[in-house]
Design an enzyme around this catalytic site. Structure first.
Site, PDB file in Angstrom:
ATOM      1  N   LYS A  87       0.857  -1.184   0.000  1.00 51.59           N
ATOM      2  CA  LYS A  87       0.000   0.000   0.000  1.00 51.59           C
ATOM      3  C   LYS A  87       0.897   1.239   0.000  1.00 51.59           C
ATOM      4  O   LYS A  87       1.924   1.269   0.688  1.00 51.59           O
ATOM      5  CB  LYS A  87      -0.879  -0.036   1.247  1.00 51.59           C
ATOM      6  CG  LYS A  87      -1.964   1.021   1.315  1.00 51.59           C
ATOM      7  CD  LYS A  87      -2.810   0.807   2.571  1.00 51.59           C
ATOM      8  CE  LYS A  87      -3.965   1.772   2.674  1.00 51.59           C
ATOM      9  NZ  LYS A  87      -4.804   1.519   3.869  1.00 51.59           N
ATOM     10  N   SER A 162      -9.669   1.214   2.767  1.00 47.05           N
ATOM     11  CA  SER A 162      -8.842   2.031   1.907  1.00 47.05           C
ATOM     12  C   SER A 162      -7.728   1.264   1.194  1.00 47.05           C
ATOM     13  O   SER A 162      -7.139   1.800   0.248  1.00 47.05           O
ATOM     14  CB  SER A 162      -8.209   3.151   2.735  1.00 47.05           C
ATOM     15  OG  SER A 162      -7.330   2.623   3.696  1.00 47.05           O
ATOM     16  N   SER A 186      -9.722  -1.048   6.918  1.00 48.31           N
ATOM     17  CA  SER A 186      -9.141  -0.815   5.598  1.00 48.31           C
ATOM     18  C   SER A 186      -8.373  -1.986   4.983  1.00 48.31           C
ATOM     19  O   SER A 186      -8.040  -1.944   3.807  1.00 48.31           O
ATOM     20  CB  SER A 186      -8.216   0.404   5.637  1.00 48.31           C
ATOM     21  OG  SER A 186      -8.981   1.576   5.648  1.00 48.31           O
TER      22      SER A 186
END
Lengths: 498, 100
Positions: A87, A162, A186
């Site tokens: 990420k 996310s 997330s």
């Protein structure tokens, strides 16, 4: 696309690597080819590091040759040659790290996060950095400043967020595993929407050093993988005390792989809590049926189902949006355009430059959360909002502790729906309520895993298991049983159209 | 007792964010919506309940006071939007005389 070597699991790839049937270079090539073929349509990545990945693969292949020649296969680290995606809020030395924000668009970290160093020492190869909601603030990956990631199961739908880019990359076979961060769900929500296995570890289980902060008392770094065993292998590498993160835990790291394997031998003696509040009306009917069918199968596998209650869980979204935004407003104060990040042009004093840089650099959702957090922390409101939220947080944690006295773990759907359409949820509050099943784990600090338990109308459904602090072994055991019980209904997304 | 546009502007100023009038009106409405939602916490009885600021209670995590290599000045300055030698350079902080 069916011959993709990355359709094999991490543990199968290791066997093939040691048998000489595949090389690290093959794995990296497969990942890069797949990214080239698919990522134009999916948009999982912000930055792809093809050159860095190829160089790292050569190094691993030399290690493999040496390990095989000397007959010391154990010397080969557990993730040798495995392509992973990170990420883009996790710092990578020399590789741009943006948090999907304009304010960090050209930021190249001078150091790597501890979790990156651990993965690389274990032989993993970073193929690229994945898209997220800006600063991890969102549930769909739509609030990225750069582009929206699409769900590999249906390109009209969101991948969740996310960590949407990380989950989409694994679901589409562009990486064998990925790393996400989970502040309110997330890692788990995108895992549910994309049909991957995602774990939010116990708070402090994995070092946060080098991970861009959002809500420091909530943020956890967690693995996303194609199956439970791979997720366990990843956590085993990522977990552990880090002298550079004073909040990381000295708790020893157990053998998670063994726990995951034990789930295949049934769940005799495991008490699974079913919180009434998590099975109340409001769950889409297909999701409810799929999750309840799975519960029934776990019972058949030997588990005992126990009714439990979490009476304060209804307040979790309200508590979360005060605590998380308050912490975010403090954490994001560092973006001032002085030492790094975007600096607005044309202002002739430092105050105006800072304000203009932040206003140009932060997107709408980030600004919205900074405002709410500033509200909660301001002198006249602190007691009524932030302090009150912290006290209700205690009550939520006590509910969880009380429930876990009656059971070894408790469960819920990861989300009330399957992946929804891009642009479908517009109202900020409605978006925040997407996290209603995941937030409690972050507030209490306990671990939770999302594992696919079947499909509804062709889209994956996530089954969530919560455990006590450092109860990851139980989560892996139960999740492996869920995976086994759902094997008949799960498959990979169909991507041959691209 | 919600926020007015002027209250929201003050909050934004303190957070070093600059909004146009139109953006400010939208932000005010969203802020008031959120505050109405979180106001439900006022109904929860928290008498005698301690606040929880963190999942763990690690206190005073010490390490030995040993010198270690840190970031080099070059690395620390590598992302600077503007620099002067070994320093970060910023626009003027104190108003000059010509501005009175």
């Amino acid at each position: 696309m069916s011959e993709n070597v990355l359709d094999l699991s991490v543990h199968e790839l290791r066997r093939k690597l040691l048998q000489g049937q595949v090389t690290a270079a093959d794995m990296v090539d497969a990942a890069l080819k797949r990214i080239e073929a698919l990522d134009g349509a999916i948009g999982a990545f912000i930055t792809v590091d093809a050159e860095g990945a190829r160089v790292a693969a050569e190094k691993v292949d030399r290690m493999v040759t040496e390990a095989v020649r000397s007959g010391d296969e154990k010397a080969l680290p557990p993730l040798a040659g495995i392509p992973v995606a990170l990420k883009d809020n996790i710092c990578t030395r020399g590789l741009r790290t943006t948090a999907s924000s304009r304010i960090l668009e050209s930021f190249v970290p001078p150091y790597s996060a501890t979790v990156v160093e651990k993965l690389q020492s274990a032989g993993a190869i970073v193929v690229g950095k994945t898209n997220l909601d800006e600063f991890a603030m969102g549930s769909t990956t739509e609030s990225s400043a750069f582009h929206t990631t699409r769900n590999p199961w249906d390109l009209e739908r969101v991948p969740g967020g996310s960590s949407g880019g990380s989950a989409a990359a694994v679901a589409a076979g562009m990486a064998s595993a990925a790393v996400g961060t989970d502040t309110g769900g997330s890692v788990r929500l995108p895992s549910a929407f994309c049909g991957t296995v995602g774990l939010k570890p116990t708070y402090a289980r994995v070092s946060r050093y080098g991970v861009i902060s959002y809500g420091s008392s909530l943020d956890c770094v967690g693995p996303i993988a194609g199956n439970v065993l791979d997720c366990a292998i990843m956590l085993g590498v990522m977990a552990g005390l880090d002298p550079r993160d004073a909040t990381s835990s000295p708790e020893p790291v157990p053998d998670y792989v063994e726990s995951a394997r034990s789930g295949l031998d049934g769940l005799q003696g495991v008490r699974i809590g079913v919180p009434a509040e998590f099975f109340a009306p409001g769950i889409a009917s297909g999701v409810r049926e799929t999750v309840e069918r799975t519960l029934h199968r776990l019972e058949e596998a030997g588990a005992e189902l126990v009714d439990v209650s979490l009476p304060h869980v209804e307040y979790s979204v309200a508590v979360y949006y005060l605590v998380a935004t308050a912490e975010a407003s403090s954490n994001l104060a560092r973006y001032d355009g002085v030492r790094y990040g975007l600096r607005a042009e044309g202002k002739d004093d430092v105050g105006s430059t800072i304000a203009a840089s932040r206003t140009e650099g932060f997107g709408q959702e980030v600004q919205r959360r900074i405002l709410l957090g500033s509200h909660a922390l301001s002198a006249g409101n602190y007691a009524a909002y932030f302090d009150k939220a912290m006290r209700v947080r205690t009550l939520i944690r006590r509910d969880i502790e009380a429930a876990l006295e009656k059971c070894d773990c408790f469960v819920s759907p990861t989300s009330s729906t399957t992946a929804f359409k891009i642009g479908e949820v517009r109202d900020p509050l409605a978006m925040y309520l997407q996290d209603i099943y995941t937030i409690v784990a972050n507030l209490a600090g306990v671990p939770a895993i999302s594992v696919p338990c079947g499909l509804h109308q062709g889209l994956p459904v996530g089954f969530q298991v919560f455990g006590p602090m450092f109860g990851e072994p139980t989560l892996f055991r139960v999740a492996a049983a869920v995976e086994q019980a759902s094997a008949g209904e799960m498959r990979r997304p169909k991507l041959e159209v691209m | 007792m919600g926020y007015t546009v002027d209250d929201a502007k003050l909050l934004a100023d303190r957070a070093k964010l600059r909004f146009s009038r139109e953006q400010l009106e939208k932000a005010t409405q969203e802020l008031n919506d959120m505050i109405r939602y979180v106001d439900q916490l006022a109904h929860v009885d928290t008498e005698g309940v301690p606040p929880m600021s963190h999942p763990h209670s690690f206190a005073n995590v010490w390490r030995d006071d040993e010198p270690k290599e840190g970031l080099s000045a070059e690395d620390a300055l590598a992302n600077a939007p503007d620099r002067h030698g070994q320093f970060f350079r910023v626009p003027r902080i104190i108003a000059g005389e010509e501005e009175g």
